[in-house]
Design a protein around this motif. Structure first.
Motif, mmCIF file in Angstrom:
data_model
loop_
_atom_site.group_PDB
_atom_site.id
_atom_site.type_symbol
_atom_site.label_atom_id
_atom_site.label_comp_id
_atom_site.label_asym_id
_atom_site.label_seq_id
_atom_site.Cartn_x
_atom_site.Cartn_y
_atom_site.Cartn_z
ATOM 1 N N SER A 12 0.822 -1.212 0.000
ATOM 2 C CA SER A 12 0.000 0.000 0.000
ATOM 3 C C SER A 12 0.855 1.261 0.000
ATOM 4 C CB SER A 12 -0.916 -0.001 1.220
ATOM 5 O OG SER A 12 -0.133 -0.126 2.383
ATOM 6 N N GLU A 13 2.162 1.127 0.251
ATOM 7 C CA GLU A 13 3.039 2.302 0.191
ATOM 8 C C GLU A 13 4.470 1.856 -0.107
ATOM 9 O OE1 GLU A 13 4.038 3.768 4.506
ATOM 10 O OE2 GLU A 13 1.878 3.457 4.479
ATOM 11 N N ALA A 18 5.243 7.150 -1.603
ATOM 12 C CA ALA A 18 4.200 7.354 -0.606
ATOM 13 C C ALA A 18 4.632 6.639 0.661
ATOM 14 C CB ALA A 18 2.877 6.780 -1.087
ATOM 15 N N LYS A 19 4.569 7.354 1.790
ATOM 16 C CA LYS A 19 5.060 6.733 3.018
ATOM 17 C C LYS A 19 4.321 7.251 4.237
ATOM 18 C CE LYS A 19 9.196 6.590 5.957
ATOM 19 N NZ LYS A 19 10.641 6.467 6.006
ATOM 20 N N THR A 20 3.861 6.321 5.082
ATOM 21 C CA THR A 20 3.418 6.734 6.416
ATOM 22 C C THR A 20 4.284 6.063 7.481
ATOM 23 O OG1 THR A 20 1.812 4.938 6.715
ATOM 24 C CG2 THR A 20 1.006 6.957 5.663
ATOM 25 N N ALA A 24 6.746 1.368 3.965
ATOM 26 C CA ALA A 24 7.208 2.023 2.734
ATOM 27 C C ALA A 24 8.713 1.826 2.541
ATOM 28 C CB ALA A 24 6.878 3.509 2.768
ATOM 29 N N TYR A 48 -1.532 7.320 -5.487
ATOM 30 C CA TYR A 48 -2.232 8.268 -4.611
ATOM 31 C C TYR A 48 -2.165 9.660 -5.229
ATOM 32 C CZ TYR A 48 -1.923 4.564 -1.074
ATOM 33 O OH TYR A 48 -2.014 3.377 -0.395
ATOM 34 N N LEU A 103 -3.521 8.471 2.906
ATOM 35 C CA LEU A 103 -3.437 7.123 2.336
ATOM 36 C C LEU A 103 -4.554 6.234 2.872
ATOM 37 C CD1 LEU A 103 -0.694 8.195 1.415
ATOM 38 C CD2 LEU A 103 0.351 6.068 2.169
#
Ligand code: ADP
Ligand code: GLC
Length: 493
Positions: A12-13, A18-20, A24, A48, A103
């Motif tokens: 998902s990342e 894209a990073k939370t 990631a 995203y 996200l």
């Protein structure tokens, strides 16, 4: 040398797009290490809103993704190669699902109400993309709840699809706290068949549990450290799935994450004020001074500086820190905190900074640059997590000679070796009990050591900086797991 495997890697990342959190970092680095071993990997993530299409290459499409009663949804596909590699990464572009600010949640931290559909869509889009590219994976590697439906999809919706006839499945659990629990109405768009909605597979207390379903059927399950693989089989860390995981523990293995030292090394880091390395530590003193200056703290060489970078989530031990705050403020150290997350914590740490500006500074927000600055400029790195599947910041800290102060759990326990003054060993400071007292006492111990035994600290720094947690090792271990998964799959046929 291993035979080359074809690997479909969906997450998902992934950095740098894209990073939370650490997922990631893993999704951006592990595929490159697998590729370097000779495997043929393709990575799939959502496009995203924040990912700029003008830097990507358009893939002729569109890509049709069957969603049961929602019919086929048509997505755009974009492509890039992971930096400094030739690993293709594909972006699934579907505005209605992924064209949003956050996200997983909105700016107030509320999860998007259609997360079940968004990630069902991503999970399936990867299969459809593989078909479109005529990429026949030996391994379908899924990560966390977002793509945990894939092992079940492989065994139901795509069971008779010749593209996946030889595909074995591997599910990596990065964090068991988030399981993807949704209303049963997702079963129809998921198209796995209602027979899988049972307590041994997808069902958990009347709801659908994506992660549970993946654990039930994946050919191999991994977690991101050996200790976490054991912990999640116990009620304290299992988040209700401990029994289910124990039942499948013969397929479970812990593989410690690696570090991308091209990004996280003070010898080459372009983001920090000065570079340094073992034996040439002058740069670290500059980084400390610049960090103090940037955060408005007094320029004091004689005080140790303690850094924190991370999500403000209970997982990270922010409750313990808050409980110990009075003692921390009187410990004779300075503090620099960087993070976002729970509102109470953002308010609490901001208040402390306003009240004790000489001692405690914080930045509420997400900043990769500041994260690098804190790693480089601090003397100690605080990571008192209640649970930590792997944890990357403590490993980055080692390379920057910033000694970790951690609670002995999961990957923190696996990577940090407690200081032993008698034997002259260790690369950090560890405590076991999840209490503010234990945290404060250990911090006090670290500070006393810093003041009274500078040579011991210098030696410990040197040991910490010489350690390596390369992705190459992890990629070798994943390759073994892939082999086992393939053998397991053949046994089923
Ligand atoms: P988790 O994935 O549980 O958040 P990890 O330690 O595995 O924990 O990874 C966290 C990653 O996210 C690290 O690379 C860390 O530097 C980064 N990070 C977390 N919070 C922030 C922030 N506020 N600003 C910049 N980077 C952050
Ligand atoms: C999760 C975990 C963290 C781990 C990361 C990458 O977010 O919380 O401990 O390092 O995934 O695997």
């Amino acid at each position: 040398m291993y035979d080359s495997l074809k690997i479909l890697f969906t997450a998902s990342e992934a950095v740098p797009y894209a990073k939370t959190g650490g997922l990631a970092d893993v999704a951006g680095a592990l595929p490159r290490a697998l590729k370097a071993m000779g495997h043929d990997v393709i990575v799939v993530i959502p496009r995203y809103y924040s990912i700029d299409r003008s830097k990507l290459q358009e893939v002729p499409g569109p890509l049709g993704v069957p969603m049961g009663p929602m019919r086929t949804l048509w997505a755009g596909v974009w492509k890039d190669t992971l930096p400094e590699s030739d690993v293709p990464i594909y972006f699934i572009d579907y505005e209605a699902s992924f064209g949003r600010s956050g996200l997983y949640s909105d700016e107030n931290g509320y999860s998007w109400p259609d997360n079940d559909k968004r990630f069902t869509f991503l999970s399936k889009a990867a299969f459809e993309l593989a078909r479109m590219l005529d990429f026949r994976p030996d391994i379908i590697h899924s990560h966390d709840w977002h793509t945990a439906p894939q092992p079940l999809l492989r065994d139901s919706r795509y069971l008779w699809d010749r593209h996946f006839a030889d595909s074995a499945t591997v599910l990596t659990i990065h964090n068991l706290q988030h399981q993807g629990i949704f209303h049963e109405s997702i079963i129809d768009p998921l198209e796995v068949g209602w027979e899988h909605f049972n307590p041994h597979e997808l069902e958990s207390m009347g709801a659908v549990n994506f992660l549970k379903g993946g654990i039930a059927v994946a050919d191999r399950i991994t977690t991101v450290s050996p200790t976490y693989a054991l912990e999640i089989q116990t009620p304290d860390f299992g988040f209700g799935l401990e029994g289910h995981i124990r039942a499948h523990a013969d397929r479970l293995r812990g593989i410690l994450n690696g570090v991308d030292y091209r990004e996280w090394s003070p010898a080459v880091d372009p983001l920090i004020p000065a570079r340094y390395d073992r034996g040439e530590m002058e740069g670290k003193a500059i980084c400390k001074r610049e960090l103090q200056k940037r955060f408005g703290l007094p320029d004091r060489e004689d005080l140790p500086l303690v850094g924190f970078v991370g999500r403000f989530a209970e997982q990270k031990g922010i409750g313990l820190i808050a409980g110990a705050m009075e003692r921390l403020l009187h410990s004779g150290a300075q503090f620099v905190f960087l993070g976002t997350g729970e509102q109470w914590a953002e308010g609490f740490f901001s208040d402390v900074a306003a009240r004790a500006p000489q001692t405690f500074a914080c930045h509420i927000g997400y900043s990769n640059e500041l994260a690098h600055w804190i790693e480089a400029g601090s003397d100690f790195f605080l990571m008192p997590s209640l649970f930590e599947p792997c944890g990357l910041n403590q490993i980055y800290s080692l390379r920057y000679g910033t000694l970790p102060i951690v609670r002995a759990t999961g990957g923190l326990d696996d990577t940090i070796d407690n200081y032993d003054p008698k034997r002259g060993t260790g690369n950090g400071f560890k405590f076991w009990e999840a209490s503010p007292e234990a945290l404060a006492n250990t911090l006090q111990w670290a500070i006393a050591t810093w003041r009274e035994s500078p040579d011991a600290i210098a030696a410990m720094r040197d040991r910490a900086m010489s350690e390596r947690f390369d992705w190459e090792r992890a990629a070798r271990e994943y390759t073994e797991v892939y082999r086992e998964a393939i053998a397991h799959r053949k046994g089923k046929a």
